[in-house]
Enzyme design. Structure first.
Site, PDB file in Angstrom:
ATOM      1  N   GLU A  28      21.372   9.885  -4.002  1.00  0.00           N
ATOM      2  CA  GLU A  28      20.277  10.310  -3.128  1.00  0.00           C
ATOM      3  C   GLU A  28      20.885  10.861  -1.835  1.00  0.00           C
ATOM      4  O   GLU A  28      21.955  10.422  -1.404  1.00  0.00           O
ATOM      5  CB  GLU A  28      19.381   9.098  -2.821  1.00  0.00           C
ATOM      6  CG  GLU A  28      18.240   9.418  -1.866  1.00  0.00           C
ATOM      7  CD  GLU A  28      17.172   8.328  -1.804  1.00  0.00           C
ATOM      8  OE1 GLU A  28      17.351   7.282  -2.461  1.00  0.00           O
ATOM      9  OE2 GLU A  28      16.173   8.534  -1.095  1.00  0.00           O
ATOM     10  N   ASN A  73      13.352   8.000  -2.097  1.00  0.00           N
ATOM     11  CA  ASN A  73      12.393   8.279  -1.028  1.00  0.00           C
ATOM     12  C   ASN A  73      12.628   9.656  -0.402  1.00  0.00           C
ATOM     13  O   ASN A  73      11.702  10.301   0.083  1.00  0.00           O
ATOM     14  CB  ASN A  73      12.477   7.198   0.049  1.00  0.00           C
ATOM     15  CG  ASN A  73      12.095   5.823  -0.478  1.00  0.00           C
ATOM     16  OD1 ASN A  73      11.414   5.716  -1.489  1.00  0.00           O
ATOM     17  ND2 ASN A  73      12.521   4.763   0.200  1.00  0.00           N
ATOM     18  N   ASN A 173       8.487  10.135  -6.733  1.00  0.00           N
ATOM     19  CA  ASN A 173       9.212   8.869  -6.629  1.00  0.00           C
ATOM     20  C   ASN A 173       8.348   7.810  -5.971  1.00  0.00           C
ATOM     21  O   ASN A 173       7.764   8.057  -4.903  1.00  0.00           O
ATOM     22  CB  ASN A 173      10.468   9.083  -5.765  1.00  0.00           C
ATOM     23  CG  ASN A 173      11.240   7.794  -5.545  1.00  0.00           C
ATOM     24  OD1 ASN A 173      11.832   7.256  -6.466  1.00  0.00           O
ATOM     25  ND2 ASN A 173      11.220   7.279  -4.311  1.00  0.00           N
ATOM     26  N   GLU A 174       8.256   6.655  -6.607  1.00  0.00           N
ATOM     27  CA  GLU A 174       7.569   5.485  -6.033  1.00  0.00           C
ATOM     28  C   GLU A 174       6.290   5.873  -5.291  1.00  0.00           C
ATOM     29  O   GLU A 174       6.101   5.517  -4.120  1.00  0.00           O
ATOM     30  CB  GLU A 174       8.533   4.702  -5.119  1.00  0.00           C
ATOM     31  CG  GLU A 174       9.694   4.120  -5.902  1.00  0.00           C
ATOM     32  CD  GLU A 174      10.575   3.157  -5.109  1.00  0.00           C
ATOM     33  OE1 GLU A 174      10.454   3.082  -3.872  1.00  0.00           O
ATOM     34  OE2 GLU A 174      11.403   2.487  -5.748  1.00  0.00           O
ATOM     35  N   TYR A 245      14.862  -4.067  -7.691  1.00  0.00           N
ATOM     36  CA  TYR A 245      16.073  -4.550  -7.000  1.00  0.00           C
ATOM     37  C   TYR A 245      15.913  -6.046  -6.796  1.00  0.00           C
ATOM     38  O   TYR A 245      14.812  -6.529  -6.550  1.00  0.00           O
ATOM     39  CB  TYR A 245      16.214  -3.883  -5.630  1.00  0.00           C
ATOM     40  CG  TYR A 245      16.438  -2.387  -5.698  1.00  0.00           C
ATOM     41  CD1 TYR A 245      17.710  -1.866  -5.902  1.00  0.00           C
ATOM     42  CD2 TYR A 245      15.380  -1.507  -5.546  1.00  0.00           C
ATOM     43  CE1 TYR A 245      17.920  -0.488  -5.954  1.00  0.00           C
ATOM     44  CE2 TYR A 245      15.574  -0.123  -5.600  1.00  0.00           C
ATOM     45  CZ  TYR A 245      16.853   0.374  -5.804  1.00  0.00           C
ATOM     46  OH  TYR A 245      17.058   1.729  -5.858  1.00  0.00           O
ATOM     47  N   GLU A 293      15.778   3.118 -11.317  1.00  0.00           N
ATOM     48  CA  GLU A 293      16.433   2.493 -10.143  1.00  0.00           C
ATOM     49  C   GLU A 293      16.542   1.003 -10.428  1.00  0.00           C
ATOM     50  O   GLU A 293      15.515   0.339 -10.653  1.00  0.00           O
ATOM     51  CB  GLU A 293      15.630   2.702  -8.864  1.00  0.00           C
ATOM     52  CG  GLU A 293      15.721   4.106  -8.324  1.00  0.00           C
ATOM     53  CD  GLU A 293      15.099   4.242  -6.933  1.00  0.00           C
ATOM     54  OE1 GLU A 293      15.181   3.289  -6.128  1.00  0.00           O
ATOM     55  OE2 GLU A 293      14.524   5.317  -6.671  1.00  0.00           O
ATOM     56  N   GLN A 353      22.808   2.747  -6.374  1.00  0.00           N
ATOM     57  CA  GLN A 353      23.133   4.143  -6.606  1.00  0.00           C
ATOM     58  C   GLN A 353      24.605   4.238  -7.015  1.00  0.00           C
ATOM     59  O   GLN A 353      25.152   3.227  -7.452  1.00  0.00           O
ATOM     60  CB  GLN A 353      22.819   4.937  -5.353  1.00  0.00           C
ATOM     61  CG  GLN A 353      21.313   4.851  -5.010  1.00  0.00           C
ATOM     62  CD  GLN A 353      20.857   5.831  -3.936  1.00  0.00           C
ATOM     63  OE1 GLN A 353      21.595   6.718  -3.521  1.00  0.00           O
ATOM     64  NE2 GLN A 353      19.619   5.677  -3.457  1.00  0.00           N
TER      65      GLN A 353
HETATM   66  O1  AHR Z   1      17.644   3.459  -3.815  1.00  0.00           O
HETATM   67  C1  AHR Z   1      17.155   3.274  -2.525  1.00  0.00           C
HETATM   68  C2  AHR Z   1      15.653   3.479  -2.431  1.00  0.00           C
HETATM   69  O2  AHR Z   1      15.006   2.470  -3.153  1.00  0.00           O
HETATM   70  C3  AHR Z   1      15.114   4.739  -3.033  1.00  0.00           C
HETATM   71  O3  AHR Z   1      15.178   5.810  -2.160  1.00  0.00           O
HETATM   72  C4  AHR Z   1      13.689   4.379  -3.314  1.00  0.00           C
HETATM   73  O4  AHR Z   1      13.169   5.086  -4.399  1.00  0.00           O
HETATM   74  C5  AHR Z   1      13.719   2.892  -3.551  1.00  0.00           C
HETATM   75  O5  AHR Z   1      12.768   2.223  -2.813  1.00  0.00           O
END
Ligand code: AHR
Length: 505
Positions: A28, A73, A173-174, A245, A293, A353
């Site tokens: 990113e 993001n 995205n999200e 995450y 992700e 990432q």
């Molecule tokens: O990977 C970091 C961030 O985590 C990304 O930009 C977003 O999509 C997620 O919230």
């Protein structure tokens, strides 16, 4: 008292062929992922394009099949046109997602060059936050149409004659997240994603599209978000995305290492929603899962907030530079095992990432690139986890943690690589106190012998690596033996294990 676990493995217990794209990753425009990560002209290892060769070598070793780009993001306010054409004419912009300064020195064409150099494909995301159907179509035309139209000819005028032929595209995205620029309700997103998908497939029917799923399982709209949005997009999309995450914020390692069960539950829930929508639509195709992700992310939360709140608009600030511990590597291993177990429906996954930002690879600005603890399970899974995922018939002792019950002490899965005629068993012993003897009946793999047993272990669960020291690194295990169809392996307490068997050894 000695603890035991048992597994039965058989060539015929097939879950599915593993799609190699489950070993994908993500770059990113965030922090030092692009600038000072993959790209740093002037660094001693930089090539003629300014790409760091030391980073490229580590990425190539990982054999990363696909890389998601440019966000995250970031994509929700990305103006792709700013990132192409003569570099000296590209605007500097306020990047709102991470409150940084974006120079646009690296853009779509440079990134395509980099992915080609490391042997990966691109998973491109379009901006459905602040932009819409037309901009997504224009970007697709720019990237994939051969020539003779406004945007394909623009690409050619930028010195890129051949189309990039990007096959996989994320529709935003999200979009369920309040933090997302241009976030949407499920109805709003569903309608927009449907219209965008329809138009994009008219331009290039060979592409595959990913509809945005929930940002994580704690989202108040999960899993209704998936149901509502897929009812709109089902016809034109191929995948739904999942993001997750984990962190060990209250320093409860047992509980932390059980979190892969939550991921497993997340996957099962999303599969059931996809199948519900398919049934409701009287549809024929399955919507598969793109877990695009996933990782551990929590170490630098406070510093990152401080940087963005108090020192915004820096160029390539150090953001999300989590230094991963040994226990983080164990959870990453458990998450990889979870993907393999769901190989029939999880067809893509991106470790988020790849470089410097919550990443397996770190760079020193004036020094080398180096491997974080999590690099190793990712490397092993990508290298040895290709082929057929085999249904693990596993029995293991169990324990409870603060949030989870019936957590198996051992989690494991096996992969059969028909081409190499190799069987690989991935196993984590998440018991923090005791070794466990894993006995595998390898059934019709009888005759295979041990190639190697790789172990990742460390007495200090909080140990980290650095540019000067690889405290956490794999070593050869010597406590595995094969006797006919029985493989016996002593899995050390808190360890990641890769047991490779083959005909040729
Ligand atoms: O990977 C970091 C961030 O985590 C990304 O930009 C977003 O999509 C997620 O919230």
């Amino acid at each position: 008292m000695q603890k035991y676990a048992k597994m039965v493995i058989d060539k015929d217990f097939r879950i599915s062929e593993i799609d190699k794209r489950i070993y994908g990753s993500f770059i990113e425009h965030l922090g030092r992922a692009v600038y000072e990560g993959i790209y740093q002209p002037g660094h001693p290892s930089a090539d003629e394009n300014g790409f760091r060769r030391d980073v490229m070598e580590l990425v190539k070793d990982l054999n990363v099949p696909i890389v998601r780009y440019p966000g995250g993001n970031f994509v929700s306010s990305f103006v792709w046109e700013d990132s192409v054409g003569p570099v000296e004419l590209r605007p500097r912009r306020l990047e709102l997602a991470w409150r940084s300064l974006e120079t646009n020195e690296i853009g779509v064409n440079e990134f395509a060059k980099w992915t080609k150099a490391v042997g990966a494909d691109i998973m491109m995301a379009v901006n459905l936050g602040t932009r819409g159907v037309a901009d997504a179509c224009n970007l697709l035309e720019y990237c994939n149409h051969p020539s003779g139209t406004k945007y394909s000819d623009l690409r050619i005028s930028h010195g890129v004659k051949e189309p990039h032929n990007i096959k996989t595209w994320c529709l935003g995205n999200e979009m369920d997240g309040k933090w997302q620029l241009g976030s949407k309700t499920p109805e709003e997103y569903g309608r927009l994603a449907y219209e965008t998908a329809k138009a994009m497939k008219l331009i290039d029917p060979t592409i595959e599209l990913v509809s945005c799923g929930s940002s994580n399982t704690d989202m108040p709209t999960f899993p209704q978000w998936e149901a509502t949005t897929l009812e709109h997009t089902y016809e034109h999309v191929d995948y739904v995305s999942l993001h997750q995450y984990f962190g060990n914020r209250d320093n409860d390692t047992e509980n932390f290492l059980a979190r892969s069960m939550e991921m497993d539950h997340f996957i099962k829930t999303v599969i059931s929603v996809c199948d519900f929508v398919k049934a409701k639509k009287r549809g024929k195709k399955n919507i598969n899962l793109s877990f695009d992700e996933w990782n551990v992310w929590f170490h630098t939360d406070a510093e990152d907030k401080d940087t963005m709140d108090n020192r915004p608009w820096q160029q390539a600030p150090a953001l999300l530079e989590d230094h991963y511990t040994f226990e983080d590597a164990l959870l990453v291993g458990l998450m990889l095992i979870t993907f393999i177990k769901h190989a029939d429906r999880v067809k893509m996954a991106c470790l988020a990432q790849l470089v410097n930002v919550i990443a397996p690879i770190m760079t020193e600005t004036n020094g080398p690139a180096w491997k974080q603890t999590i690099y190793y399970p990712y490397l092993h899974a990508s290298k040895f986890g290709r082929g057929i995922a085999l249904q693990p018939v596993l029995s293991s002792s169990k324990h409870d943690t603060k949030e989870y019950t019936d957590v198996t002490d051992v989690d494991s899965v096996a992969v059969y690589n028909e081409e190499a005629d190799e069987l690989t068993i991935f196993a984590v012993n998440r018991d923090l106190k005791d070794d466990i003897v894993l006995t595998c009946d390898i059934g019709n793999f009888e005759g295979y012998s041990l190639i190697e047993h790789i172990v990742l272990e460390c007495d200090d669960m909080k140990a980290t690596n650095s540019a000067v020291q690889q405290v956490v690194a794999p070593k050869a295990g010597n406590e595995t033996k094969v006797d006919g169809r029985i493989v016996t392996s002593n899995l050390h307490k808190a360890s990641w294990n890769v047991i490779r068997l083959g005909k040729r050894a």
